[in-house]
Design an enzyme around this catalytic site. Structure first.
Site, mmCIF file in Angstrom:
data_model
loop_
_atom_site.group_PDB
_atom_site.id
_atom_site.type_symbol
_atom_site.label_atom_id
_atom_site.label_comp_id
_atom_site.label_asym_id
_atom_site.label_seq_id
_atom_site.Cartn_x
_atom_site.Cartn_y
_atom_site.Cartn_z
ATOM 1 N N GLU A 1 2.128 1.738 -11.355
ATOM 2 C CA GLU A 1 1.151 0.935 -10.949
ATOM 3 C C GLU A 1 0.992 1.268 -9.353
ATOM 4 O O GLU A 1 1.734 2.117 -8.728
ATOM 5 C CB GLU A 1 1.273 -0.527 -10.884
ATOM 6 C CG GLU A 1 2.460 -1.046 -10.218
ATOM 7 C CD GLU A 1 2.734 -2.478 -10.695
ATOM 8 O OE1 GLU A 1 2.016 -2.981 -11.631
ATOM 9 O OE2 GLU A 1 3.316 -3.219 -10.041
ATOM 10 N N ASP B 1 1.597 -6.723 -2.196
ATOM 11 C CA ASP B 1 0.681 -5.718 -2.553
ATOM 12 C C ASP B 1 -0.227 -5.339 -1.360
ATOM 13 O O ASP B 1 -1.616 -5.273 -1.159
ATOM 14 C CB ASP B 1 -0.281 -6.046 -3.680
ATOM 15 C CG ASP B 1 0.606 -6.643 -4.934
ATOM 16 O OD1 ASP B 1 1.747 -6.095 -5.232
ATOM 17 O OD2 ASP B 1 0.173 -7.537 -5.657
#
Length: 959
Positions: free
Chosen positions: A528, A362
């Site tokens: 997401e 991420d």
């Protein structure tokens, strides 16, 4: 490797088999295997627990050829086919409710005490689209099992082992469905000592899992009368397997790659490649006979000596260990012991990824001043249960410095001590605001969104609120995966969400917002990882699709005119590349190198090798745009990126005069373009740049020739050659009379003409399509020509525009309809055989279609009168005209146009082309054709061929 003593390789007992031709061709992963499988060679692996060759013709016993007496039982009525060699077990498949679908029950005790295991078989799957068929399942029930499916819910070949449930599976995803309709060899090894599971397809590794906590012995249940099934799932709702299986084997250890190759019969394959300079294991792409050697930085690619894992008895040329120059792809030829030959391409790549050492995911990348920063999730924890955030910095996107832990949930945050996920950062007035996700390890584990602050981008950060910025449950979905975008006017925007996407302007304090201003945007495929940036006047909203545990995790985007949309979805720009072992590419961020139009994308992927959704690594690749500002497909690489420290003019380019020609340059600082015409360019030729201060730009030159363009950034200069070709003239719409004209009337034609070469001189000519060609006048951007048609007809003049370099272009426009009131009137009636394809609503319909018409001009009017009917009963088409537009009669040729209705409704245009075969220019056959279209949509509803014969009469009557 297994821990038991190395076994002596023995010839195995077997049932008599028919030998196949030794020289039968091997396939790649996408083709059928035809090498004999059942004939045991002198060096065949030992350690068999069970082997079914399926040579039975009837009965209920699947005989075990291993010598251990583990005979299976054919349940229901078995069927047998032709296997790879000899017989096969053929399964019809069916839903879970089937009472006839056959399968084999494997006796209990096979896995008792097994520390490791190999399950291998030849499979010919019928390529059904029914998901979750199990080729086999070993274990007592749906909480403990080892299985392989040709086509799971993700539509891929898939194997897994678990001693819990499906959520606890150690997964082996193959990346694509098992090829159907051909024999393929599938093998799965589970090594209990190393905790490693590997799936092979046709002897070549297709998937690998590490950290496997389950041993095959864990799947043994003494209370059961079976060890598992062939062709049946352990989940009651799953369908039965449809296809054939042959030579099903279970070994009591994890076969090596070479042994799996041997068992698969893929005699000319390469199972693995080794090299001391490898950074990660070699990537063997059996589908394309290609091997990539990811080597460490600093490796001399010109002197590498790879060694290869082959089937015993096979040879390779050049030999394993031969020193070769692998700076470019080279080939090796493998010859199997049976004479089969296969050529492999081998290439070495310097693997500079991952850019951050260790397991991180991420990544949020940004730039402050002249320094790049990266803030990732610390990965490698079950359930993503990490608690610490690190900050990294770099001057060149290649060499990164770890600033250590900048925020630690628990010690630094009171409301979260777990799940430190997906941070982002923004600067305001010298303060750095760090947005992150977190939750509690026990009790209510729901995830919240928080914000911390620091005086430095390298931290340390302190919780700014003492509570979540967005608490769990405030909105639907998870409050995770934050992103902050600051627009040119200084306004900051916060984005977040999993399952749903949220967007809101932040207040000036950067730690609050007005809930009434929260907007949602959930494009198709959104899961997401929202990320927003701006390039030029275009705003880009990006996100990740699928689950981060899925190798199909990927990045998509949309564009808009503001930070809050509305957004237009554009598609996927980053996804896996299995040929390089790259999977799960997602949860990204992008950054622009200051002073350039160079953009880079940071993202995570499954760690190479053996990574998964909780073992991920971070890398960076280039991200480029097309001339419309749309993002081009990102190419995921093993190499990652070069340091951003020099000017690069990019590759030579070519295009046409007057048109923008893309220059793919790059620079780390302010850029400046200049140009110099070559000797072949005309005197006075000039060029302009779309943006002379951008490294990626476009150059437009007003004459053909060769030019040298130079990019300067600081002390760095680089040149590229731009070859400019002559451009053909361009035309606009050809304008002709909108209404029919009477024969003998002078008509005027005009058409806009331009040339991207500003100095070119244009001329034009017109073919009037009545046997006459004449020059027009080209001037002030328009070609003008005039002509008088003497006879009636429908003419489509063609304009040819030429420049002084010899390039031409043609254009045609609306037909000129020329009529003659004195040419006569027309009548007709009868029927035609309507051909297939004429009736567009159902092209297969044929049959009789009737027609009738009369049309004539009345003196002193420009519009004909009359009526036309056309009926095709097979299609319930009942057309009747309501008005005519024009009528042209020339000899026996008839053409007229008008409007009408179908069944008394709608507004439909029509055009009839007919022929009176009895006129002097006729052939004795009357003909009739009609085209009918919907005036509202333009869709044609009926059109037959102009040459279709008419039964009845078509008559031209002289006035």
């Amino acid at each position: 490797m297994h821990s038991t003593p190395r076994r002596r390789l023995l010839r195995l007992p077997r049932f008599p088999r028919l030998a196949l031709a030794a020289a039968a061709a091997l396939s790649l992963l996408a083709g059928p295997l035809v090498t004999p499988a059942h004939a045991a060679g002198p060096a065949e692996p030992s350690g068999l627990l069970l082997r079914y060759t399926f040579d039975e013709k009837d009965g209920t016993v699947a005989h075990d050829a291993s010598g251990h007496g583990n005979d299976g039982t054919y349940e229901r009525t078995p069927a047998f086919g032709q296997g790879v060699e000899g017989g096969s077990f053929s399964m019809s498949g069916g839903p879970s409710s089937s009472t006839t679908a056959p399968y084999v029950k494997i006796p209990n005790g096979v896995l008792k005490g097994a520390n490791s295991v190999t399950v291998a078989a030849y499979v010919k799957w019928d390529a059904s689209t029914t998901v979750n068929q199990w080729l086999y399942g070993l274990g007592p029930d749906n909480t403990r099992y080892l299985f392989t499916s040709p086509y799971n819910g993700d539509k891929t070949l898939y194997s897994a082992i678990t001693a819990g449930n499906w959520q606890a599976e150690s997964k082996l995803p193959g990346g694509a469905a098992l090829p159907g309709g051909a024999w393929k060899h599938v093998a799965v090894t589970v090594d209990g000592d190393s905790g490693t599971a590997v799936m092979y397809l046709d002897g070549i590794e297709a998937a690998r899992a590490t950290g496997v906590p389950v041993k095959p012995a864990d799947l043994y249940d003494p209370a059961k009368d079976y060890s598992g099934y062939i062709g049946k799932s352990l989940y009651p709702a799953d369908p039965y397997f449809a296809g054939e299986v042959d030579d099903f084997r279970i070994y009591d250890y994890a076969l090596s790659a070479a042994e799996v190759l041997q068992v698969s019969g893929n005699t000319a394959a390469v199972g693995a490649a080794t090299l001391p300079e490898l950074k990660v294991p070699a990537i063997v792409d059996g589908t394309n006979s290609r091997i990539v050697l990811p080597v460490k930085e600093g490796t001399d690619l010109t002197r590498l000596a790879p060694e290869f894992t082959l089937v015993p008895g096979a040879g390779i040329s050049p030999a394993s260990g031969t020193v070769r120059d692998l700076s470019e792809p080279v080939t090796y030829t493998v010859t199997g012991g049976d004479g089969a030959r296969r050529t492999w391409t081998v290439e070495a790549r310097v693997m500079r990824s991952p850019v951050l050492p260790g397991l991180y995911a991420d990544p949020n990348i940004t730039v402050f001043g002249d320094t790049f920063y990266m803030y990732p999730t610390t990965d490698g924890f079950a359930g993503w249960s990490g608690t610490q955030f690190h900050a990294f910095s770099s001057k060149d996107l290649v060499h990164w410095t770890d600033h250590g832990v900048v925020l630690d949930l628990g010690p630094d945050v009171t409301w979260a001590d777990n799940s430190a996920w997906a941070p982002t950062i923004a600067e305001r007035d010298g303060k750095y605001y760090f947005y992150f996700s977190g939750g509690m390890a026990t009790g209510n584990t729901a995830k919240h969104l928080g914000v911390a602050v620091s005086d430095s981008p390298a931290g340390p950060f302190k919780d700014a609120l003492g509570k979540p910025l967005v608490a769990a449950g405030t909105y639907s979905g998870q409050m995770i995966d934050s992103d902050v975008f600051v627009d040119d006017d200084g306004q900051a925007y916060l984005y977040w969400g999993n399952g749903n996407s949220y967007q809101v302007p932040l207040n000036d304090d950067m730690v609050s917002f007005d809930p009434a201003k929260v907007k949602t945007y959930k494009p198709s495929g959104y899961n997401e990882g929202s990320f927003v940036f701006k390039r030029g006047e275009i705003y880009y909203f990006m996100w990740s699709e699928n689950d981060t545990r899925d190798e199909n995790y990927q990045v998509a985007y949309a564009t808009g005119a503001s930070p809050l949309g509305p957004w237009t979805r554009r598609g996927v720009i980053l996804q896996k590349d299995l040929s390089l072992g790259i999977k799960g590419t997602g949860h990204h961020s992008v950054v622009r190198v200051p002073g350039t139009d160079d953009w880079y994308i940071a993202y995570h992927r499954f760690a190479i090798p053996g990574g998964d959704g909780t073992h991920r690594e971070t890398t960076i690749d280039r991200m480029e745009f097309d001339e419309n500002g749309l993002i081009e497909k990102v190419v995921p690489t093993l190499e990652s990126v070069d340091p951003v420290s020099v000017a690069n003019a990019g590759p030579d380019a070519e295009g046409r005069e007057g048109s923008p020609i893309r220059l793919a340059g790059s620079a780390t600082g302010p850029a400046k373009w200049s140009y110099a015409p070559g000797e072949d360019a005309d005197s006075g030729a000039t060029c302009t740049f779309s943006d002379s201060g951008a490294a990626e730009t476009a150059v437009t030159c007003d004459d053909d020739g060769t030019y040298t363009v130079t990019l300067t950034s600081g002390r760095s200069r680089d040149t590229a050659k731009v070859t400019v070709a002559n451009a053909a003239p361009e035309t606009g719409d050809v304008v002709t009379p909108a209404k029919p004209v009477e024969a003998g009337t002078r008509v005027t034609l005009t058409v806009p003409v331009t040339d991207r070469g500003a100095n070119d001189v244009l001329t034009c000519t017109v073919d009037w399509k009545d046997g006459t060609t004449a020059s027009g006048t080209a001037g002030d951007g328009t070609c003008t020509a005039r002509h008088t048609y003497k006879k009636p007809g429908v003419h489509e003049p063609v304009v040819t525009v030429a420049d002084d370099d010899g390039a031409t272009t043609t254009a045609s426009g609306r037909p000129v309809v020329v009529y003659d009131r004195d040419a006569g009137f027309i009548t007709g009636g009868g029927w035609i055989d309507s051909p297939a394809g004429a009736y567009r609503a159902n092209p297969a319909l044929t049959g009789r279609a009737t027609f009738g018409f009369v049309a004539k001009y009345v003196k002193k009017t420009a519009v004909p009168i009359g009526a036309t009917t056309f009926a095709f009963q097979a299609g319930r088409l009942n057309f009747r005209s309501t008005a005519y537009d024009w009528l042209v009669v020339s000899g026996g040729e008839i053409r007229y146009r008008g409007i009408g209705t179908d069944g008394g409704a709608g507004r439909y245009g029509f055009e009839v082309v007919a022929r009176d075969g009895d006129t002097r220019d006729g052939d004795g056959v009357d003909r009739f054709a009609v085209r009918i279209w919907d005036e509202r949509t333009g869709d044609v509803i009926y059109q037959n061929g102009a040459g279709d014969a008419a039964n009845g009469s078509v008559v031209v009557h002289a006035e």
